[in-house]
Design an enzyme around this catalytic site. Structure first.
Site, PDB file in Angstrom:
ATOM      1  N   LEU A  40       0.837  -1.204   0.000  1.00  0.00           N
ATOM      2  CA  LEU A  40       0.000   0.000   0.000  1.00  0.00           C
ATOM      3  C   LEU A  40       0.864   1.242   0.000  1.00  0.00           C
ATOM      4  CD1 LEU A  40      -2.483  -1.113   2.815  1.00  0.00           C
ATOM      5  CD2 LEU A  40      -2.667  -1.500   0.362  1.00  0.00           C
ATOM      6  N   THR A  77      -3.001   4.753   5.528  1.00  0.00           N
ATOM      7  CA  THR A  77      -1.690   4.274   5.066  1.00  0.00           C
ATOM      8  C   THR A  77      -0.636   5.356   5.283  1.00  0.00           C
ATOM      9  OG1 THR A  77      -2.739   2.828   3.450  1.00  0.00           O
ATOM     10  CG2 THR A  77      -0.410   3.323   3.095  1.00  0.00           C
ATOM     11  N   HIS A  80       0.381   5.388   8.909  1.00  0.00           N
ATOM     12  CA  HIS A  80       1.274   4.253   9.163  1.00  0.00           C
ATOM     13  C   HIS A  80       2.694   4.567   8.671  1.00  0.00           C
ATOM     14  CE1 HIS A  80       1.967  -0.267   9.289  1.00  0.00           C
ATOM     15  NE2 HIS A  80       2.921   0.087   8.441  1.00  0.00           N
ATOM     16  N   GLU A  81       2.797   5.103   7.463  1.00  0.00           N
ATOM     17  CA  GLU A  81       4.138   5.370   6.908  1.00  0.00           C
ATOM     18  C   GLU A  81       4.832   6.524   7.631  1.00  0.00           C
ATOM     19  OE1 GLU A  81       5.198   3.060   5.191  1.00  0.00           O
ATOM     20  OE2 GLU A  81       3.347   2.149   4.476  1.00  0.00           O
ATOM     21  N   HIS A  84       6.615   4.997  10.436  1.00  0.00           N
ATOM     22  CA  HIS A  84       7.928   4.443  10.050  1.00  0.00           C
ATOM     23  C   HIS A  84       8.957   5.558   9.843  1.00  0.00           C
ATOM     24  CE1 HIS A  84       6.794   0.302   9.760  1.00  0.00           C
ATOM     25  NE2 HIS A  84       5.968   0.457   8.742  1.00  0.00           N
ATOM     26  N   TRP A  92       4.672  -6.345  16.082  1.00  0.00           N
ATOM     27  CA  TRP A  92       5.168  -7.715  16.175  1.00  0.00           C
ATOM     28  C   TRP A  92       6.674  -7.802  15.924  1.00  0.00           C
ATOM     29  CZ3 TRP A  92       2.010  -5.660  12.459  1.00  0.00           C
ATOM     30  CH2 TRP A  92       2.495  -5.619  11.150  1.00  0.00           C
ATOM     31  N   ASP A 102       8.969  -4.162  19.135  1.00  0.00           N
ATOM     32  CA  ASP A 102       9.065  -2.853  18.470  1.00  0.00           C
ATOM     33  C   ASP A 102       9.806  -1.788  19.286  1.00  0.00           C
ATOM     34  OD1 ASP A 102       7.278  -2.599  20.522  1.00  0.00           O
ATOM     35  OD2 ASP A 102       5.688  -1.702  19.335  1.00  0.00           O
ATOM     36  N   VAL A 104       9.031  -0.569  22.032  1.00  0.00           N
ATOM     37  CA  VAL A 104       8.093   0.321  22.729  1.00  0.00           C
ATOM     38  C   VAL A 104       7.432  -0.501  23.830  1.00  0.00           C
ATOM     39  CG1 VAL A 104       5.935   1.622  22.502  1.00  0.00           C
ATOM     40  CG2 VAL A 104       7.670   1.780  20.710  1.00  0.00           C
ATOM     41  N   THR A 107       3.234  -1.153  23.956  1.00  0.00           N
ATOM     42  CA  THR A 107       2.524  -1.929  22.941  1.00  0.00           C
ATOM     43  C   THR A 107       2.783  -3.396  23.246  1.00  0.00           C
ATOM     44  OG1 THR A 107       4.452  -1.782  21.489  1.00  0.00           O
ATOM     45  CG2 THR A 107       2.681  -0.198  21.124  1.00  0.00           C
TER      46      THR A 107
HETATM   47  N1  ARG Z   1       3.291  -0.658   4.319  1.00  0.00           N
HETATM   48  C1  ARG Z   1       2.086  -1.307   4.741  1.00  0.00           C
HETATM   49  C2  ARG Z   1       1.653  -2.234   3.637  1.00  0.00           C
HETATM   50  O1  ARG Z   1       1.871  -1.915   2.488  1.00  0.00           O
HETATM   51  C3  ARG Z   1       1.008  -0.277   5.010  1.00  0.00           C
HETATM   52  C4  ARG Z   1      -0.161  -0.847   5.709  1.00  0.00           C
HETATM   53  C5  ARG Z   1      -1.222   0.202   5.913  1.00  0.00           C
HETATM   54  N2  ARG Z   1      -2.443  -0.378   6.395  1.00  0.00           N
HETATM   55  C6  ARG Z   1      -3.629   0.246   6.283  1.00  0.00           C
HETATM   56  N3  ARG Z   1      -4.700  -0.249   6.823  1.00  0.00           N
HETATM   57  N4  ARG Z   1      -3.741   1.399   5.674  1.00  0.00           N
HETATM   58  O2  ARG Z   1       1.114  -3.290   3.887  1.00  0.00           O
HETATM   59 ZN    ZN Z   2       4.669  -0.921   7.949  1.00  0.00          ZN
HETATM   60 CA    CA Z   3       6.055  -3.462  22.423  1.00  0.00          CA
END
Ligand code: ARG
Ligand code: ZN
Ligand code: CA
Length: 198
Positions: A40, A77, A80-81, A84, A92, A102, A104, A107
Site C-alpha cells: 500500500l 496508510t 502508518h508510513e 515508520h 510484532w 518494536d 516500545v 505496545t
Molecule cells: N506498508 C504497509 C503495507 O503496504 C502499510 C499498511 C497500511 N495499512 C492500512 N490499513 N492502511 O502493507
Molecule cells: Zn509498515
Molecule cells: Ca512493544
C-alpha cells in the site's frame, strides 16, 4: 500510465519518470502514484542508509486520502508510513513473540500482523494485542491509535534524527499562532516560534 517499483524507488526521481524531492531537511516528502509491487505504501526510517533526497514515503494513489477503496480508503496508510518515517516499527517486530518486538514498552508483544477488522480481544504471546494500532495491518476503519510510548519514540526521532524539520519554515508564515502573537512583527515570529510542518 507510469508505474513505479518499490525496489527501484523510481517514483522519487524525475529522470526516471517520478518527481524529485523538495529539500528533505525542510520537508517531509510524500510521493503518490501507481506502485506495482502490491504494498500500500512504504517509507524510509531515520536510520536507513539511503540518499538524502529520497527521505520521505510513498503511498499508492488508491489508498491516499479519502478514496473509494473498500479496506484502505480512509488515508490511514499515510499515518502508518509517517510512523515508520519517525522510527516506529510494527508491533510484532520480527515476529514469533520476539521480546524486543518494536522497542516500545506499552505496545503488547504480538506474534504477527492482524488484517481486516478483528473483534477485541485478540491474544497472542500471552498478551491482549493492540491490533487497533496505526502500526498494525488492519483495515483503515480499525486503525485508531498510537500508544504513548510510540508518541514518545516519534518525538525522540524528530529531535535526534530529523531536527531540521522542527525549524523548517517550509510552508511560509506559521498559521498556528495565538492571537497576541499575531501582533508581533512577522520577522521575529519566524525567528522565535518553531513549528513542525508535517
Ligand atoms: N506498508 C504497509 C503495507 O503496504 C502499510 C499498511 C497500511 N495499512 C492500512 N490499513 N492502511 O502493507
Ligand atoms: Zn509498515
Ligand atoms: Ca512493544
Amino acid at each position: 500510465m507510469t508505474s513505479f517499483f518499490t525496489a527501484l524507488d523510481n517514483i522519487k526521481r524525475s529522470e526516471d519518470g517520478g518527481a524529485d524531492a523538495w529539500d528533505t531537511d525542510s520537508y517531509l516528502n510524500i510521493w503518490v502514484g501507481r506502485i506495482t509491487t502490491g504494498v500500500l505504501g512504504y517509507s524510509d526510517n531515520p536510520t536507513a542508509n539511503i540518499p538524502d533526497d529520497e527521505h520521505g514515503f510513498v503511498v499508492g494513489f488508491q489508498y491516499f486520502g479519502e478514496s473509494d477503496h473498500e479496506n484502505y480508503g480512509m488515508g490511514k496508510t499515510a499515518v502508518h508510513e509517517i510512523g515508520h518515517y519517525l522510527n516506529l516499527k510494527h508491533p510484532w517486530g520480527s515476529g514469533n513473540c520476539d521480546a524486543a518486538n518494536d522497542w516500545v514498552n506499552d505496545t503488547p508483544i504480538s506474534e504477527d500482523a492482524y488484517y481486516g477488522n478483528p473483534v477485541h480481544p485478540q491474544n497472542s504471546c500471552e498478551t491482549v494485542d493492540m491490533f487497533m494500532n496505526y502500526m498494525d495491518y488492519v483495515d483503515d476503519s480499525s486503525m485508531v491509535m498510537f500508544s504513548q510510548g510510540q508518541v514518545d519514540r516519534m518525538h525522540y526521532a524528530l529531535d535526534i534524527f530529523r531536527p531540521t524539520l522542527q525549524e523548517s519554515n517550509g510552508c511560509g508564515v506559521p498559521y498556528l499562532v495565538t492571537q497576541p502573537d499575531l501582533l508581533m512583527p512577522v520577522q521575529s515570529l519566524l525567528l522565535t516560534v518553531p513549528y513542525i510542518w508535517i
